[in-house]
Design a protein around this motif. Structure first.
Motif, PDB file in Angstrom:
ATOM      1  N   ASP A  27     -10.414 -11.536   1.789  1.00 40.43           N
ATOM      2  CA  ASP A  27     -10.289 -10.162   2.266  1.00 40.43           C
ATOM      3  C   ASP A  27      -8.872  -9.821   2.720  1.00 40.43           C
ATOM      4  OD1 ASP A  27     -12.721  -8.576   2.048  1.00 40.43           O
ATOM      5  OD2 ASP A  27     -13.650 -10.107   3.287  1.00 40.43           O
ATOM      6  N   SER A  28      -8.134 -10.808   3.255  1.00 43.67           N
ATOM      7  CA  SER A  28      -6.739 -10.521   3.612  1.00 43.67           C
ATOM      8  C   SER A  28      -5.916 -10.261   2.351  1.00 43.67           C
ATOM      9  CB  SER A  28      -6.135 -11.667   4.431  1.00 43.67           C
ATOM     10  OG  SER A  28      -6.009 -12.851   3.662  1.00 43.67           O
ATOM     11  N   MET A  29      -6.251 -10.943   1.257  1.00 43.93           N
ATOM     12  CA  MET A  29      -5.618 -10.654  -0.027  1.00 43.93           C
ATOM     13  C   MET A  29      -6.024  -9.263  -0.509  1.00 43.93           C
ATOM     14  SD  MET A  29      -6.089 -12.496  -3.754  1.00 43.93           S
ATOM     15  CE  MET A  29      -7.700 -11.718  -4.001  1.00 43.93           C
ATOM     16  N   ALA A  30      -7.308  -8.949  -0.403  1.00 37.92           N
ATOM     17  CA  ALA A  30      -7.806  -7.653  -0.860  1.00 37.92           C
ATOM     18  C   ALA A  30      -7.147  -6.497  -0.116  1.00 37.92           C
ATOM     19  CB  ALA A  30      -9.324  -7.598  -0.694  1.00 37.92           C
ATOM     20  N   ILE A  31      -6.880  -6.684   1.169  1.00 43.01           N
ATOM     21  CA  ILE A  31      -6.215  -5.631   1.945  1.00 43.01           C
ATOM     22  C   ILE A  31      -4.862  -5.306   1.332  1.00 43.01           C
ATOM     23  CG2 ILE A  31      -5.109  -5.148   4.167  1.00 43.01           C
ATOM     24  CD1 ILE A  31      -7.448  -6.697   5.485  1.00 43.01           C
ATOM     25  N   CYS A  32      -4.101  -6.332   0.973  1.00 40.87           N
ATOM     26  CA  CYS A  32      -2.791  -6.113   0.337  1.00 40.87           C
ATOM     27  C   CYS A  32      -2.958  -5.405  -1.002  1.00 40.87           C
ATOM     28  CB  CYS A  32      -2.070  -7.441   0.131  1.00 40.87           C
ATOM     29  SG  CYS A  32      -1.621  -8.306   1.641  1.00 40.87           S
ATOM     30  N   VAL A  33      -3.905  -5.891  -1.800  1.00 38.18           N
ATOM     31  CA  VAL A  33      -4.104  -5.343  -3.138  1.00 38.18           C
ATOM     32  C   VAL A  33      -4.525  -3.877  -3.070  1.00 38.18           C
ATOM     33  CG1 VAL A  33      -5.554  -5.491  -5.208  1.00 38.18           C
ATOM     34  CG2 VAL A  33      -4.629  -7.576  -4.180  1.00 38.18           C
ATOM     35  N   TYR A  34      -5.496  -3.565  -2.225  1.00 35.62           N
ATOM     36  CA  TYR A  34      -6.011  -2.196  -2.179  1.00 35.62           C
ATOM     37  C   TYR A  34      -5.027  -1.232  -1.536  1.00 35.62           C
ATOM     38  CZ  TYR A  34     -10.524  -3.721  -3.931  1.00 35.62           C
ATOM     39  OH  TYR A  34     -11.518  -4.227  -4.727  1.00 35.62           O
ATOM     40  N   TYR A  36      -1.828  -1.334  -1.982  1.00 34.79           N
ATOM     41  CA  TYR A  36      -0.927  -0.991  -3.100  1.00 34.79           C
ATOM     42  C   TYR A  36      -1.626  -0.072  -4.089  1.00 34.79           C
ATOM     43  CZ  TYR A  36       1.165  -1.463  -7.696  1.00 34.79           C
ATOM     44  OH  TYR A  36       1.674  -1.188  -8.937  1.00 34.79           O
ATOM     45  N   PHE A  37      -2.868  -0.387  -4.446  1.00 32.40           N
ATOM     46  CA  PHE A  37      -3.603   0.450  -5.396  1.00 32.40           C
ATOM     47  C   PHE A  37      -3.686   1.897  -4.904  1.00 32.40           C
ATOM     48  CE2 PHE A  37      -6.433  -3.094  -7.447  1.00 32.40           C
ATOM     49  CZ  PHE A  37      -5.304  -3.617  -8.068  1.00 32.40           C
ATOM     50  N   ILE A  38      -3.988   2.056  -3.619  1.00 35.60           N
ATOM     51  CA  ILE A  38      -4.128   3.400  -3.053  1.00 35.60           C
ATOM     52  C   ILE A  38      -2.811   4.159  -3.144  1.00 35.60           C
ATOM     53  CG2 ILE A  38      -4.503   4.644  -0.864  1.00 35.60           C
ATOM     54  CD1 ILE A  38      -6.570   2.430  -0.180  1.00 35.60           C
ATOM     55  N   ASN A  39      -1.699   3.445  -3.058  1.00 32.61           N
ATOM     56  CA  ASN A  39      -0.388   4.076  -3.118  1.00 32.61           C
ATOM     57  C   ASN A  39      -0.040   4.610  -4.501  1.00 32.61           C
ATOM     58  OD1 ASN A  39       0.613   4.031  -0.496  1.00 32.61           O
ATOM     59  ND2 ASN A  39       2.538   3.072  -1.115  1.00 32.61           N
ATOM     60  N   VAL A  40      -0.620   4.003  -5.555  1.00 30.73           N
ATOM     61  CA  VAL A  40      -0.222   4.396  -6.912  1.00 30.73           C
ATOM     62  C   VAL A  40      -1.309   5.172  -7.652  1.00 30.73           C
ATOM     63  CG1 VAL A  40       1.375   2.462  -7.144  1.00 30.73           C
ATOM     64  CG2 VAL A  40      -0.993   2.176  -7.900  1.00 30.73           C
ATOM     65  N   VAL A  41      -2.554   5.127  -7.209  1.00 30.13           N
ATOM     66  CA  VAL A  41      -3.641   5.781  -7.930  1.00 30.13           C
ATOM     67  C   VAL A  41      -3.500   7.304  -7.851  1.00 30.13           C
ATOM     68  CG1 VAL A  41      -5.222   5.880  -5.949  1.00 30.13           C
ATOM     69  CG2 VAL A  41      -6.143   5.730  -8.295  1.00 30.13           C
ATOM     70  N   THR A  42      -3.889   7.993  -8.911  1.00 27.51           N
ATOM     71  CA  THR A  42      -3.833   9.461  -8.918  1.00 27.51           C
ATOM     72  C   THR A  42      -5.218  10.089  -9.031  1.00 27.51           C
ATOM     73  OG1 THR A  42      -3.480   9.436 -11.336  1.00 27.51           O
ATOM     74  CG2 THR A  42      -1.506   9.517  -9.923  1.00 27.51           C
ATOM     75  N   ASP A  43      -6.178   9.378  -9.592  1.00 29.10           N
ATOM     76  CA  ASP A  43      -7.540   9.890  -9.721  1.00 29.10           C
ATOM     77  C   ASP A  43      -8.202   9.886  -8.340  1.00 29.10           C
ATOM     78  OD1 ASP A  43     -10.520   9.715 -10.076  1.00 29.10           O
ATOM     79  OD2 ASP A  43     -10.001   9.785 -12.194  1.00 29.10           O
ATOM     80  N   LYS A  44      -8.627  11.057  -7.872  1.00 29.21           N
ATOM     81  CA  LYS A  44      -9.160  11.180  -6.523  1.00 29.21           C
ATOM     82  C   LYS A  44     -10.478  10.431  -6.333  1.00 29.21           C
ATOM     83  CE  LYS A  44      -6.943  15.621  -5.477  1.00 29.21           C
ATOM     84  NZ  LYS A  44      -7.159  17.051  -5.108  1.00 29.21           N
ATOM     85  N   ASN A  85       4.338  -5.128  -1.701  1.00 27.93           N
ATOM     86  CA  ASN A  85       5.433  -4.159  -1.767  1.00 27.93           C
ATOM     87  C   ASN A  85       4.839  -2.803  -2.099  1.00 27.93           C
ATOM     88  OD1 ASN A  85       7.731  -2.655  -2.176  1.00 27.93           O
ATOM     89  ND2 ASN A  85       8.323  -3.684  -4.086  1.00 27.93           N
ATOM     90  N   LEU A  86       4.627  -1.997  -1.078  1.00 26.41           N
ATOM     91  CA  LEU A  86       3.976  -0.705  -1.270  1.00 26.41           C
ATOM     92  C   LEU A  86       4.864   0.299  -1.994  1.00 26.41           C
ATOM     93  CD1 LEU A  86       2.136  -0.291   2.161  1.00 26.41           C
ATOM     94  CD2 LEU A  86       1.238  -1.172   0.001  1.00 26.41           C
ATOM     95  N   GLU A  87       6.146  -0.030  -2.150  1.00 24.38           N
ATOM     96  CA  GLU A  87       7.066   0.858  -2.868  1.00 24.38           C
ATOM     97  C   GLU A  87       7.136   0.526  -4.359  1.00 24.38           C
ATOM     98  OE1 GLU A  87       8.267   3.397  -1.193  1.00 24.38           O
ATOM     99  OE2 GLU A  87       7.204   2.556   0.553  1.00 24.38           O
ATOM    100  N   ALA A  88       6.462  -0.537  -4.779  1.00 24.00           N
ATOM    101  CA  ALA A  88       6.503  -0.923  -6.194  1.00 24.00           C
ATOM    102  C   ALA A  88       5.836   0.149  -7.050  1.00 24.00           C
ATOM    103  CB  ALA A  88       5.792  -2.258  -6.388  1.00 24.00           C
ATOM    104  N   PRO A  89       6.378   0.402  -8.235  1.00 27.07           N
ATOM    105  CA  PRO A  89       5.775   1.404  -9.125  1.00 27.07           C
ATOM    106  C   PRO A  89       4.445   0.928  -9.689  1.00 27.07           C
ATOM    107  CG  PRO A  89       7.615   0.315 -10.216  1.00 27.07           C
ATOM    108  CD  PRO A  89       7.622  -0.158  -8.792  1.00 27.07           C
ATOM    109  N   ARG A  90       3.775   1.806 -10.380  1.00 24.44           N
ATOM    110  CA  ARG A  90       2.468   1.509 -10.952  1.00 24.44           C
ATOM    111  C   ARG A  90       2.566   0.348 -11.944  1.00 24.44           C
ATOM    112  NH1 ARG A  90      -2.279   4.198 -12.268  1.00 24.44           N
ATOM    113  NH2 ARG A  90      -1.585   6.082 -11.186  1.00 24.44           N
ATOM    114  N   LEU A  91       1.606  -0.599 -11.849  1.00 23.99           N
ATOM    115  CA  LEU A  91       1.536  -1.727 -12.782  1.00 23.99           C
ATOM    116  C   LEU A  91       0.288  -1.645 -13.655  1.00 23.99           C
ATOM    117  CD1 LEU A  91       2.941  -4.361 -13.649  1.00 23.99           C
ATOM    118  CD2 LEU A  91       1.640  -5.564 -11.873  1.00 23.99           C
ATOM    119  N   SER A 260       7.548  -6.345  -8.788  1.00 25.64           N
ATOM    120  CA  SER A 260       6.278  -6.915  -8.361  1.00 25.64           C
ATOM    121  C   SER A 260       5.728  -6.209  -7.126  1.00 25.64           C
ATOM    122  CB  SER A 260       6.435  -8.404  -8.050  1.00 25.64           C
ATOM    123  OG  SER A 260       5.177  -8.947  -7.678  1.00 25.64           O
ATOM    124  N   PRO A 261       4.450  -5.813  -7.173  1.00 23.46           N
ATOM    125  CA  PRO A 261       3.827  -5.259  -5.964  1.00 23.46           C
ATOM    126  C   PRO A 261       3.352  -6.348  -5.008  1.00 23.46           C
ATOM    127  CG  PRO A 261       2.323  -5.120  -7.824  1.00 23.46           C
ATOM    128  CD  PRO A 261       3.587  -5.697  -8.351  1.00 23.46           C
TER     129      PRO A 261
END
Length: 333
Positions: A27-34, A36-44, A85-91, A260-261
């Motif tokens: 879950d600590s890994m998932a927190i990082c992953v999600y 970042y995902f929330i920062n780049v996703v566009t579909d509401k 890295n929350l500033e990383a572009p979409r991957l 890398s994100p």
């Protein structure tokens, strides 16, 4: 206090500690992953799923910290803001993020169920049951939303049976050569699901190889992508032989970004996690199959996963990225 306001018990056996430890790491890994995902996703709609997933992981780590501290255990470091890295572009594309969330939620359901049946403390049984209910609700939301997008495939159906029949032969030997009997529903389900999961391993490994900092991590991810691709193709071939559809593969949903994100530590841990789950699911697939050619395929892909796992842990240890779990006293020392 526990999730139902009850006083926490004070002791943990090895099974209970192991379940909490591994869930905290995941879950600590998932927190990082999600995040970042929330920062780049566009579909509401997909963003809402990701936000829900993040909230659940944050709640889990908070509760596990309380359990461990009450039992005088320190929670693992796991993964922190230094690993994302929350500033990383979409991957990845938005739909790929949704597909990732679906499979990782399914992994959570499996892990929570195993933990529930392997622990003795009632408060922890209640906790993992609540995790199951919560993950089930999330999985249903993801599945419902997934059906509205074109790139999602589901396990093939078979025609309804007209009458009850009994098997004349297992086909254990005859299927190695010559004409093979059609796949049964258990075999279809396991082959399709394992192909889908192995395809995700290839996609993630390709993306991680594209952005990894360390040379050994980059080479590992490239090799892992190659092996996972071959293994997914082997499983798809079995489905195609019976004229069944194969799962959609997400390689084309990776962008050209080389920023890398995630830290290499997080990406290697993620690879190790997927290797471990692959071995479990391959074993289950082999156990549910009576066709010898399928078992040969499962032996091959399991060997690839075991080889990848050995190299994966070697890299984690080399870079001091692998936290040591609590262990028994070394009496010999």
């Amino acid at each position: 206090m526990g999730i139902f306001g009850k006083k926490l018990d004070g002791s943990l056996n090895s099974a209970e500690l192991s379940a909490l430890w591994h869930q905290y790491m995941g879950d600590s890994m998932a927190i990082c992953v999600y995040k970042y995902f929330i920062n780049v996703v566009t579909d509401k709609k997909i963003k809402s799923i990701l936000e829900d997933s993040l909230l659940r992981s944050e709640n889990h780590t908070s509760q596990i910290t309380a359990y461990l501290r009450n039992s005088t255990f320190q929670h693992p470091i796991g993964f922190t803001e230094n690993d994302v890295n929350l500033e990383a572009p979409r991957l990845f594309s938005d739909q790929c993020l949704l597909f990732y969330s679906k499979l990782m939620t399914a992994h959570g359901l499996t892990a929570y169920s195993l933990a529930l049946t392997n622990i003795d403390r009632k408060d922890l049984q209640d906790y993992f049951l609540e995790c199951i209910v919560s993950a089930k609700e999330l999985y249903q939301r993801i599945t419902g939303l997934s059906k509205t997008y074109p790139n999602f495939t589901t396990v093939p159906a078979v025609p309804p049976s007209k009458k009850i029949e009994f098997t004349d032969t297992t086909g254990m030997l005859s299927n190695l050569a010559g004409e093979k009997r059609p796949l049964n529903i258990s075999e279809i389900s396991s082959v399709f699901y394992n192909s889908m999961k192995t395809g995700l391993v290839r996609t993630l490994s390709l993306a991680f190889a594209q952005v990894a900092e360390y040379d050994d991590v980059r080479k590992f991810m490239a090799k892992n992508a190659e092996l996972a691709g071959k293994d997914a193709d082997s499983l798809d071939t079995i489905l195609r032989q019976d004229y069944l559809p194969v799962p959609f593969k997400w390689d084309a949903e990776i962008t050209e970004s080389t920023v890398s994100p995630f830290s290499d530590k997080l990406m290697m841990f993620h690879a190790a996690f997927l290797v471990n789950t692959a071995l479990s699911y391959y074993g289950a697939g082999a156990g549910s199959s009576l066709r010898s050619d399928l078992n040969v395929t499962y032996q091959k892909v399991s060997l690839h996963a075991a080889q990848a796992g050995a190299l994966c842990y070697k890299i984690l240890v080399k870079h001091r990225w692998l936290e040591q779990q609590p262990q028994s006293v070394n009496r010999n020392a």
